[in-house]
Scaffold this motif. Structure first.
Motif, short mmCIF file in Angstrom:
data_model
loop_
_atom_site.label_atom_id
_atom_site.label_comp_id
_atom_site.label_asym_id
_atom_site.label_seq_id
_atom_site.Cartn_x
_atom_site.Cartn_y
_atom_site.Cartn_z
N ALA A 3 42.43 44.98 38.39
CA ALA A 3 42.00 43.81 37.63
C ALA A 3 43.12 43.30 36.72
O ALA A 3 43.31 42.09 36.57
N ASN A 95 31.31 38.01 43.01
CA ASN A 95 31.79 37.96 41.63
C ASN A 95 32.67 39.14 41.23
O ASN A 95 33.28 39.11 40.16
N GLN A 96 32.74 40.17 42.08
CA GLN A 96 33.51 41.36 41.72
C GLN A 96 33.87 42.14 42.98
O GLN A 96 33.25 41.93 44.04
N GLN A 98 33.21 45.11 43.80
CA GLN A 98 32.10 45.95 44.29
C GLN A 98 31.14 45.19 45.19
O GLN A 98 30.31 45.80 45.87
N ASN A 195 37.91 36.48 41.79
CA ASN A 195 36.61 37.14 41.88
C ASN A 195 36.66 38.33 42.84
O ASN A 195 36.02 39.36 42.59
N GLY A 198 38.85 40.97 40.94
CA GLY A 198 38.45 41.24 39.56
C GLY A 198 39.52 40.86 38.55
O GLY A 198 40.71 40.80 38.87
N GLY A 204 35.19 36.58 34.51
CA GLY A 204 35.12 36.12 35.89
C GLY A 204 36.33 35.27 36.25
O GLY A 204 37.10 34.85 35.39
#
Length: 241
Positions: A3, A95-96, A98, A195, A198, A204
């Motif tokens: 990130a 959004n991530q 994961q 996104n 991350g 975001g």
């Protein structure tokens, strides 16, 4: 760590593309020798079209959640505020990391389904970014006609061309619509990348793009104020009285 690296890269890319522009030369009609340039930036419509795309996606998800809670699961089922299957899952924004890294955890979907969802998200952000960028330019008074009118009122003109608003419009039409589409699509790609991998904090991808863009444009606003203090005749060009 991923990130942090993504945040730094996105920050540097935004700063670079904010300074990437086509500069249209201008000369003042009344003040001989006074010249300026009108910048048409790569991100001409700013990052705001991405917010409009995300708002549209959120509204669609809200409709799907409302139908699911009402017992109509034709568009998909929801657990809380998150879709778990059906059309709503495929068109839900990622959004991530994961949300798509299936090798890190069991996401309950086959890899091809996750890849299809990623492809849909990328297509929505790129096409939506381009479309909403054009929409924003039209509604915010940044299209060729409004810019040409602003240049005319400021007493400026393009050297070598007749001092006519329609001539200015045709000249600006060479650049503004094309750059608007390219810039909107490019911001869509950046938002998706942010996104997918991350960013630092809970802002975001779109939030990071907006924060960096606002900071850079604040710097440019300060610079334009200094220019107007040095050259008062430029106030009309910047829309100041």
């Amino acid at each position: 760590m991923l990130a942090l690296v993504t945040t730094i890269i996105i920050f540097l890319v935004i700063v670079y593309v904010e300074s990437t522009r086509i500069e249209i030369p201008l000369a003042h009609t009344a003040v001989r020798g006074a010249r300026a340039r009108f910048p048409v930036k790569l991100i001409y419509a700013s990052v705001l079209p991405m917010i409009l795309v995300r708002v549209l996606q959120a509204n669609i998800q809200m409709i799907g959640m409302f139908l699911s809670n009402a017992g109509m699961t034709i568009l998909g089922e929801f657990q809380g505020q998150h879709p778990v299957n059906g059309l709503m899952w495929y068109i839900a924004p990622i959004n991530q990391p994961q949300d798509w890294m299936w090798w890190l955890a069991d996401l309950g979907h086959a890899p091809w389904e996750i890849l299809l969802r990623m492809g849909i998200d990328i297509a929505v952000m790129v096409l939506g970014g381009a479309i909403f960028a054009l929409f924003w330019v039209k509604t915010a008074g940044l299209d060729s006609k409004d810019v040409a009118r602003q240049i005319q009122r400021s007493g400026m003109h393009i050297p070598g061309y007749r001092r006519n608003e329609q001539v200015l419009v045709r000249y600006l039409d060479r650049y503004i619509p094309r750059i608007t589409i390219i810039g909107g699509a490019f911001i869509g790609v950046l938002s998706v990348v942010a996104n997918l991998f991350g960013v630092v904090g809970a802002v975001g991808g779109t939030g990071l793009l907006l924060a960096v863009s606002i900071t850079y444009r604040l710097y440019e606003e300060v610079a334009s104020q200094q220019i107007m203090e040095m050259y008062p005749f430029m106030r009309g060009f910047f829309g100041k009285e």
